[in-house]
Write a protein that holds these residues in place. Structure first.
Motif, PDB file in Angstrom:
ATOM      1  N   UNK A 188       0.815  -1.211   0.000  1.00  7.57           N
ATOM      2  CA  UNK A 188       0.000   0.000   0.000  1.00  7.57           C
ATOM      3  C   UNK A 188       0.849   1.263   0.000  1.00  7.57           C
ATOM      4  N   UNK A 189       1.951   1.223   0.741  1.00 14.44           N
ATOM      5  CA  UNK A 189       2.840   2.391   0.781  1.00 14.44           C
ATOM      6  C   UNK A 189       3.451   2.672  -0.581  1.00 14.44           C
ATOM      7  N   UNK A 190       3.917   1.633  -1.255  1.00 15.69           N
ATOM      8  CA  UNK A 190       4.527   1.824  -2.566  1.00 15.69           C
ATOM      9  C   UNK A 190       3.533   2.420  -3.564  1.00 15.69           C
ATOM     10  N   UNK A 191       2.275   1.961  -3.505  1.00 16.73           N
ATOM     11  CA  UNK A 191       1.260   2.528  -4.399  1.00 16.73           C
ATOM     12  C   UNK A 191       0.996   3.987  -4.067  1.00 16.73           C
ATOM     13  N   UNK A 192       0.979   4.309  -2.766  1.00 11.12           N
ATOM     14  CA  UNK A 192       0.739   5.706  -2.371  1.00 11.12           C
ATOM     15  C   UNK A 192       1.877   6.602  -2.837  1.00 11.12           C
ATOM     16  N   UNK A 193       3.101   6.120  -2.749  1.00  9.73           N
ATOM     17  CA  UNK A 193       4.251   6.923  -3.174  1.00  9.73           C
ATOM     18  C   UNK A 193       4.179   7.203  -4.673  1.00  9.73           C
ATOM     19  N   UNK A 225       9.070   6.635   3.563  1.00  5.51           N
ATOM     20  CA  UNK A 225       8.704   6.959   2.186  1.00  5.51           C
ATOM     21  C   UNK A 225       7.274   7.468   2.099  1.00  5.51           C
ATOM     22  N   UNK A 226       6.385   6.891   2.924  1.00  7.97           N
ATOM     23  CA  UNK A 226       5.003   7.360   2.935  1.00  7.97           C
ATOM     24  C   UNK A 226       4.891   8.800   3.388  1.00  7.97           C
TER      25      UNK A 226
END
Length: 777
Positions: A130-135, A181-182
């Motif tokens: 989920x974090x990678x998609x948000x970034x 990163x988020x």
């Protein structure tokens, strides 16, 4: 069966089997087609291209596509079908990258809903996904604004991930890096969007900044990078510390003028809450990052906050205050010249106030002047370390200032020094006379730091009367430390060509290495105005029995600097007269100088005449000086020069002395003013200095009398019998009552007008009357 009925039966059976697929909306069928039967096969790329083309062709369907993908993802998460979850997120990412139409906002809401679903999961892999998609989403610049989108949940959740305490260290590191990163993504997405909630609000900064500092501290290194970090290696990029530092720098670099305070305040609170000032290393590193990352014109805002925080911790331990001061020292060194801005005097006022408080704490032993049980114990050595740190910081700040501002700071500090007879109101401190002396020492040390490296072309502006006169008044004190500090300040201000180190070898000074400029008109006026004061204080410094080796070495350097920096013919003659007067002082039996001081004065006079003869280059003068240099010690090194003692000083006469008549003769033949040279030097006081000296003696005497009177009163009330105290108080009360009985009543109107324009003075109200001591408690 009838053929028609048979056909209808077959048709109905086929409809029952395929109607669900045939009648489903096209966007759902396209979405379903991107999922393979086996999730290990990954996203069906050909079908994903069809879905993307459809979304671009019919953007009004984009919100429905997002809602349906969200529905499928929620179902797959619940059924633990994580392969399909990854495929759904990949499809969402590709659609976000491709579509920027007017209806993108509703699709984004579905996307953020799915990201939130993943972040709320207790599975680390889903959180990271989920974090990678948000970034990826955060890096997209949207064409249409959003008026209602909120990122509060993401700030909170990413901050929690930054503090992850997962058992497996590798997974814990990955979760923390995902959180960092988020947060970086949230900042990038919101910082420049005026329609979004302000990310600089304290409610957000109080979560973001401590989370970054927590990870920065977890892998603390001794040194921070310079203003622009070099390209990190791949291994370093995977480090939470390196990632955190880049994120923190990016956050600070985006801070505008009005946001600096909200970004720095959580840093101060974090260092307070975790007792990180005392270690200094991490606190210094944090503020190095801050000072290098923010825009240079905002540096003074950070310094101002540090000053306020120092004041707020005035009664905290010396180690905490020293840590804050060390951070200030580093911040001042990084700040560009003049960036302290409008807070220049505030900086020095705060530091000088902390210096005074530290002296009081050291001498009284407590923060509030009391000795009650439970008060914090003051450690004198820690207070001394704090005082030295404050003095270094004052010098560091001064080095960032232009010349004109440094002159203002010099006058400002001088105005804070308790000078008897000049600033009598400042001579009283809560720690008494010893506190006054310590304050004088500390502030003069501060002036030494401020004047170090000071460069000016005009001595009248560098040493105005308002600064020079109170400074020289300390050279008349009995305290040798104060006198030495005064001499060091004078050296810094007079030496404009870095000649001071060249006087280290006193016997063998090469005039070829000295930088000598022609004396300017302004400098000539300075010596006409203040020359006699300087000569007198040099003479009295040599005469003082408490003067030691350092004093005589510094006095020699001062004479040398006057000769190369400010010397015209008249000044040279006066300095030679002064050297001969010092020789007479060493020979005089009336002064009762100790043997060491007499030897040192002889050596000083001989060394200076040896120097001045080389500067004047008059052959006959040089010959006379070289023939009579027997009193120069044989040692070549400065540290031994004034430790030399001859076997006897009983018969210092004849060939070993410099003769005023001979020097007058040889210099007169070279065009020097022999009439002036033939007049022996006698130190004289000006009228103003006589007033200051008398005032100083009177004030000191009055202070001593007042202290003695108070001591006697206190002792009487502590030791006298109760009957005696009661009788004494009763007599005072009776006397006051009888006095009040005969006083005229006060006039309510102040003055009374009478005929012919005359006025009568009013009666004095009781509250304005001056009563005798017996009536005053």
């Amino acid at each position: 069966m009838h053929p028609t009925r048979e056909f209808l039966s077959i048709l109905n059976s086929s409809w029952v089997c395929g109607c669900c697929g045939a009648l489903r909306p096209r966007y759902k069928r396209l979405v379903d087609n991107i999922f393979p039967e086996d999730p290990e096969d990954g996203l069906v790329k050909a079908n994903m291209e069809k879905l993307t083309f459809y979304a671009l062709s019919a953007p009004e369907k984009l919100d429905r596509i997002g809602a349906y993908l969200s529905e499928r993802l929620s179902r797959d998460v619940a059924r633990h079908r994580y392969g399909y979850v990854c495929i759904a997120m990949e499809a969402l990412d590709q659609l976000l990258m491709a579509c920027h139409c007017q209806s993108i906002n509703l699709f984004v809401e579905s996307f953020l809903k799915m990201v939130r679903k993943l972040l709320e999961s207790d599975k680390p892999s889903l959180q990271i996904l989920g974090t990678h998609s948000f970034v990826k989403f955060a890096n997209i610049e949207e064409d249409t604004p959003s008026y209602h989108r909120s990122y509060d949940f993401f700030v909170s959740r990413f901050s929690e991930m930054c503090h992850s305490s997962y058992e497996d260290p590798d997974i814990r590191t990955k979760i923390r890096m995902a959180g960092i990163k988020g947060l970086q993504g949230v900042v990038r997405k919101t910082v420049n969007d005026e329609l979004q909630a302000n990310i600089w609000d304290p409610q957000h900064m109080d979560k973001i900044v401590p989370s970054l500092l927590f990870n920065l501290q977890s892998g603390e290194r001794t040194e921070s990078r310079s203003p622009s970090p070099l390209q990190a290696s791949e291994k370093e990029k995977e480090s939470p510390v390196e990632l955190t530092e880049r994120c923190f720098r990016e956050l600070l670099g985006r801070a505008a003028y009005g946001n600096i305070k909200n970004a720095v305040t959580p840093v101060l609170m974090h260092l307070d809450n975790h007792s990180l000032w005392e270690g200094k290393t991490f606190a210094v590193r944090c503020f190095k990052i801050i000072m290098y990352s923010i825009q240079s014109q905002h540096s003074h805002l950070v310094i101002q906050q540090l000053l306020g925080h120092l004041d707020a911790n005035s009664k905290n331990s010396a180690t905490v205050r020293a840590g804050i001061v060390e951070v200030l020292l580093e911040a001042a060194a990084i700040a560009a010249s003049g960036s302290v801005g409008p807070t220049v005097l505030e900086v020095f006022n705060t530091l000088l106030r902390q210096l005074r408080l530290s002296v009081d704490y050291e001498l009284t032993g407590s923060y509030d002047g009391s000795t009650n049980i439970g008060t914090k114990i003051i450690k004198a050595h820690e207070e001394r370390q704090l005082q030295e740190a404050v003095i270094r910081t004052i010098g560091s700040f001064a080095n960032t200032l232009p010349t004109y501002q440094r002159s203002e700071v010099m006058l400002f500090i001088m105005g804070k020094i308790p000078v008897p007879g000049v600033h009598p109101a400042l001579t009283s401190t809560s720690s008494g006379p010893e506190g006054t002396r310590m304050i004088q020492v500390m502030l003069l040390k501060s002036l030494v730091q401020v004047t170090a490296g000071y460069q000016t072309t005009n001595m009248l502006t560098a040493l105005p009367s308002s600064f020079l006169e109170p400074l020289l008044s300390f050279s008349l004190t009995e305290d040798p430390e104060l006198r030495l500090l005064v001499l060091q300040i004078l050296l810094s201000l007079i030496d404009r060509h870095e000649n001071t180190p060249k006087f280290s070898n006193i016997r063998y000074i090469s005039v070829l290495k000295l930088k000598v400029d022609k004396c300017s008109r302004q400098d000539n006026l300075f010596m006409k105005k203040h020359g006699q004061q300087l000569y007198r204080h040099i003479y009295l410094g040599c005469k003082d029995q408490s003067s030691g080796r350092q004093h005589y070495e510094t006095l020699f350097t001062l004479l040398g600097l006057l000769s190369v920096e400010l010397a015209v013919e008249e000044v040279v003659v006066d300095l030679i007269r002064l050297a001969l007067a010092l020789q007479d002082l060493a020979l005089s039996t009336d002064e009762a100088l100790p043997v060491y001081n007499r030897c040192a004065v002889h050596a000083l006079a001989a060394a200076y005449l040896n120097l001045i003869c080389q500067l004047t280059t008059v052959p006959a003068f040089c010959q006379h000086i070289h023939e009579n240099s027997m009193l120069l010690p044989p040692k070549l090194y400065k540290q031994y020069f004034f430790l030399w003692l001859p076997s006897s000083l009983e018969k210092v006469e004849g060939d070993v002395l410099f003769l005023q008549s001979k020097i007058t003769e040889v210099l007169g033949g070279s065009g020097y003013n022999t009439e002036r040279l033939a007049t022996p030097y006698v130190p004289q006081f000006t009228g103003e200095e006589l007033k200051q000296t008398i005032s100083c003696v009177v004030i000191v005497g009055m202070e001593e009398q007042e202290r003695e009177r108070r001591r006697q009163v206190v002792e009487k009330f502590q030791k006298a019998p109760f009957e005696e105290i009661a009788a004494h108080c009763g007599a005072r009360v009776h006397y006051c009552i009888s006095l009040l009985a005969v006083l005229p009543p006060p006039s309510p109107s102040g003055t009374i007008s009478s005929g012919y324009g005359q006025t009568q003075s009013r009666s004095v109200p009781i509250y304005e009357m001056k009563f005798p001591d017996l009536c005053v408690y």
